[in-house]
Design an enzyme around this catalytic site. Structure first.
Site, PDB file in Angstrom:
ATOM      1  N   LYS A 142      -5.477  29.484 -35.858  1.00 11.36           N
ATOM      2  CA  LYS A 142      -6.753  29.830 -36.481  1.00 11.36           C
ATOM      3  C   LYS A 142      -6.921  31.340 -36.488  1.00 11.36           C
ATOM      4  CE  LYS A 142      -9.486  25.785 -35.072  1.00 11.36           C
ATOM      5  NZ  LYS A 142      -9.747  25.270 -36.425  1.00 11.36           N
ATOM      6  N   ASP A 153     -14.755  21.608 -29.163  1.00 13.90           N
ATOM      7  CA  ASP A 153     -14.002  20.588 -29.879  1.00 13.90           C
ATOM      8  C   ASP A 153     -13.842  19.274 -29.089  1.00 13.90           C
ATOM      9  OD1 ASP A 153     -12.955  20.060 -32.350  1.00 13.90           O
ATOM     10  OD2 ASP A 153     -10.944  20.806 -31.900  1.00 13.90           O
ATOM     11  N   LYS A 178     -13.397  12.432 -29.840  1.00 15.26           N
ATOM     12  CA  LYS A 178     -12.381  13.496 -29.825  1.00 15.26           C
ATOM     13  C   LYS A 178     -12.622  14.437 -28.651  1.00 15.26           C
ATOM     14  CE  LYS A 178     -10.787  17.551 -32.536  1.00 15.26           C
ATOM     15  NZ  LYS A 178     -10.833  18.261 -33.835  1.00 15.26           N
ATOM     16  N   GLU A 199      -5.349  18.572 -35.651  1.00 14.61           N
ATOM     17  CA  GLU A 199      -4.894  17.857 -34.452  1.00 14.61           C
ATOM     18  C   GLU A 199      -5.773  16.668 -34.096  1.00 14.61           C
ATOM     19  OE1 GLU A 199      -6.832  20.407 -34.394  1.00 14.61           O
ATOM     20  OE2 GLU A 199      -8.390  19.751 -32.994  1.00 14.61           O
ATOM     21  N   ASP A 238      -3.273  22.415 -36.906  1.00 13.37           N
ATOM     22  CA  ASP A 238      -4.715  22.573 -36.699  1.00 13.37           C
ATOM     23  C   ASP A 238      -5.491  21.312 -37.104  1.00 13.37           C
ATOM     24  OD1 ASP A 238      -7.037  23.778 -35.950  1.00 13.37           O
ATOM     25  OD2 ASP A 238      -7.190  25.097 -37.711  1.00 13.37           O
ATOM     26  N   ARG A 286      -7.125  14.233 -35.802  1.00 14.19           N
ATOM     27  CA  ARG A 286      -6.740  12.932 -36.354  1.00 14.19           C
ATOM     28  C   ARG A 286      -5.510  12.354 -35.646  1.00 14.19           C
ATOM     29  NH1 ARG A 286      -5.986  15.531 -42.225  1.00 14.19           N
ATOM     30  NH2 ARG A 286      -7.664  16.779 -41.332  1.00 14.19           N
TER      31      ARG A 286
HETATM   32  N1  BES Z   1     -11.858  21.408 -34.661  1.00 15.89           N
HETATM   33  C1  BES Z   1     -11.591  21.715 -36.007  1.00 15.89           C
HETATM   34  C2  BES Z   1     -12.782  21.431 -36.916  1.00 15.89           C
HETATM   35  C3  BES Z   1     -13.768  22.541 -37.094  1.00 15.89           C
HETATM   36  C4  BES Z   1     -13.427  23.688 -37.771  1.00 15.89           C
HETATM   37  C5  BES Z   1     -15.059  22.391 -36.674  1.00 15.89           C
HETATM   38  C6  BES Z   1     -14.363  24.670 -37.980  1.00 15.89           C
HETATM   39  C7  BES Z   1     -15.997  23.369 -36.874  1.00 15.89           C
HETATM   40  C8  BES Z   1     -15.658  24.526 -37.538  1.00 15.89           C
HETATM   41  C9  BES Z   1     -10.432  20.860 -36.514  1.00 15.89           C
HETATM   42  O1  BES Z   1      -9.467  20.543 -35.582  1.00 15.89           O
HETATM   43  C10 BES Z   1      -9.750  21.652 -37.584  1.00 15.89           C
HETATM   44  O2  BES Z   1      -9.198  22.666 -37.300  1.00 15.89           O
HETATM   45  N2  BES Z   1      -9.844  21.166 -38.803  1.00 15.89           N
HETATM   46  C11 BES Z   1      -9.292  21.792 -39.928  1.00 15.89           C
HETATM   47  C12 BES Z   1      -9.212  20.716 -40.962  1.00 15.89           C
HETATM   48  C13 BES Z   1      -8.320  21.023 -42.092  1.00 15.89           C
HETATM   49  C14 BES Z   1      -6.904  21.123 -41.658  1.00 15.89           C
HETATM   50  C15 BES Z   1      -8.501  19.936 -43.109  1.00 15.89           C
HETATM   51  C16 BES Z   1     -10.191  22.904 -40.445  1.00 15.89           C
HETATM   52  O3  BES Z   1     -11.415  22.799 -40.328  1.00 15.89           O
HETATM   53  O4  BES Z   1      -9.690  23.900 -40.936  1.00 15.89           O
HETATM   54 ZN    ZN Z   2     -10.086  20.469 -33.649  1.00 15.50          ZN
HETATM   55 MN    MN Z   3      -7.972  22.030 -35.402  1.00 19.33          MN
END
Ligand code: BES
Ligand code: ZN
Ligand code: MN
Length: 494
Positions: free
Chosen positions: A272, A283, A260, A344, A342, A346
């Site tokens: 966020k 990321d 990724k 994104e 968010d 996947r």
């Molecule tokens: N890049 C983030 C994952 C992340 C979040 C890593 C916080 C470390 C700390 C990812 O793109 C994301 O935003 N994931 C969402 C997943 C949710 C929609 C299931 C998240 O973590 O809120």
């Molecule tokens: Zn992300």
């Molecule tokens: Mn995200």
């Protein structure tokens, strides 16, 4: 630049600014020198243990004592690192202790490591730990501190064995690659956007024997990569995909790696909260780890054919950004209903996994900072591990060697069904807005795109970044997690 050499020699006699030994805890709390350190204990004689005790050193794992030798040894200074219980010493502990020692060498210009190094595996651990522990990120400081360490000598009786010379080489190559990952991941997001990241990857792999190919936005459009394009819509920085290939003449089998590469994740319209946005330059840690693994594999000429797919994109907000409610057509032909911009990762990985799967490799390993919920489940030192049982077991074996921590989480039919049947308008639903087990939902979503190729997914949202203080060979900030296990996975297939 620090040079590493292996040589046979005594920790007492070696001429160097500083010599490092390990001391463990034996019977009844007695301080015992570890292999390599005995000559130092002998030189001090009966005063050795009392001297350490008077400094408050009790041999606990990771404890440090730095002592002027006053000519008891040929080295000017002695650095003692605690290795804990003598009977519970592992190579991983040696790696971490070497890293702790590296952060305590002060301004020494030359260091001799007299840590347990009786075979290749231990020499690897000593060099990997020490070299990785020296890492600092000061590119954006106007007055960077200069590292003064020029020469590191690894003392081992096995210095002439080919296995040990190889181990030194492998360790130095791996740490160089890991440090490059750390640099990229630590780099602020205004200095690393998809186009600049792609250009830096191209420059860094030049001459390694890897083929570099850039798939531009226009080409992604022609191919139908709706996932990558959808996420890229909100940014003025166009998305792209970097493909790296390693084609050795004597290839035993083939592997695909996918990483990724979101250079910044604002969340998009599903924005966020400010507090969790600042760290989202990290990321792209998966793409960086795959790049580093690829160069290491090529440098070491590992006889396995490997191709890497790195979707690079910035997840931003604007009038043209992807909306919750949009339906994207992915490269696979499957349509996806977007509910959360968010989630994104996947979406871009779907296209990259399809590209990888269509080449029919023996296995796909995919690595991503995918979900916060995985960090909630496993903390920030352990990666989530998903996939078919055979491939998962293979990763667990590789991780045993590298010392990186993984924990297998399940994907069950109930989650597959959720992904496949919950959208009223598209083939699959991107995200169901259920908090519980949402790292698993993400993995089940990815599984829709691997087309029966054996695969494993590493969710490194936790271990890719260390928000606390340094520990062992791991610095604050970007850790470089995943590189060593990816390399080990490929080399153990050779
Ligand atoms: N890049 C983030 C994952 C992340 C979040 C890593 C916080 C470390 C700390 C990812 O793109 C994301 O935003 N994931 C969402 C997943 C949710 C929609 C299931 C998240 O973590 O809120
Ligand atoms: Zn992300
Ligand atoms: Mn995200």
């Amino acid at each position: 630049m620090t040079t590493y050499t292996v040589r046979k020699g005594s920790a007492e006699k070696v001429r160097t600014d500083l010599v490092v030994i390990g001391v463990a805890v034996g019977k009844a709390g007695a301080l015992v020198p570890c292999p390599g350190g005995e000559p130092v204990a002998q030189a001090y004689g009966r005063s050795f243990a009392p001297m350490l005790a008077s400094l408050g050193f009790s041999g606990g794992f990771g404890e440090i004592a730095r002592i002027p030798t006053n000519k008891t040894l040929n080295a000017a200074q002695l650095l003692v690192v605690g290795l804990g219980d003598r009977n519970a010493l592992t190579t991983e502990k040696v790696r971490r202790a070497a890293g702790t020692a590296a952060r305590s060498v002060g301004n020494a210009a030359s260091v001799a490591l007299a840590l347990p190094a009786e075979d290749g595996a231990h020499v690897r651990a000593v060099v990997e730990g020490f070299a990785a522990g020296l890492y600092r990120f000061e590119e954006f400081k106007s007055k960077p501190r200069r590292g003064s360490l020029a020469d590191v000598l690894v003392l081992t009786d096995a210095a002439r064995r080919a296995e040990v010379v190889d181990a030194l080489d492998a360790a130095v190559t791996l740490v160089e690659a890991t440090d490059q990952v750390r640099d990229w991941v630590n780099t602020p997001p205004n200095a690393l956007v998809p186009s600049t990241f792609a250009a830096q990857i191209e420059r860094w792999v030049k001459g390694s024997g890897l083929a570099y190919e850039l798939v531009t936005t226009a080409q992604l459009k022609r191919q139908g990569c709706g996932g990558i394009l959808g996420v890229g819509l909100g940014s003025t920085e166009p998305p792209c995909l970097v493909k790296l290939t390693w084609t050795p003449p004597d290839a035993r089998g083939s592997v695909a790696l996918v990483g990724k590469g979101v250079t910044y994740d604002s969340g998009g319209l599903t924005i966020k909260p400010g507090g969790s946005m600042a760290s989202m330059k990290f990321d792209m840690a998966g793409a960086a780890a795959v790049t580093a693994a690829m160069r290491t594999i090529a440098t070491r000429k590992i006889p396995v054919a490997v191709s890497a797919y790195l979707p690079l994109v910035e997840n931003m907000i604007s009038g043209s950004a992807m909306r919750p409610g949009d339906v994207l057509t992915t490269l696979s032909g499957k349509t996806v209903e977007v509910t959360n911009t968010d989630a994104e990762g996947r979406l871009i990985l779907a296209d990259a996994l399809t590209m990888a799967a269509r080449t029919k490799p023996d296995a796909i390993f995919e690595i991503s900072t995918l979900t916060g919920p995985c960090v909630v489940a496993l903390g920030d030192r352990i990666a989530g591990l998903f996939g078919d049982d055979t491939t998962v077991a293979e990763v667990q074996r590789a991780a045993e060697t590298t010392g990186e921590l993984f924990w297998h989480l399940p994907i069950r039919d109930l989650q597959r069904k959720n992904v496949q049947t919950s959208s009223k308008v598209a083939d699959v639903l991107q995200h169901d807005w259920v908090r519980w087990g949402s790292a698993i939902y993400a993995a089940a979503f990815l599984e829709q795109f691997v087309e029966d190729v054996p695969w494993a997914h590493f969710d490194i949202a936790g271990p890719a970044w260390n928000s606390g203080g340094p520990w062992g060979h791991v610095p604050t900030g970007a850790t470089g997690f995943g590189v060593s296990t990816l390399v080990e996975l490929v080399s153990s297939r050779a």
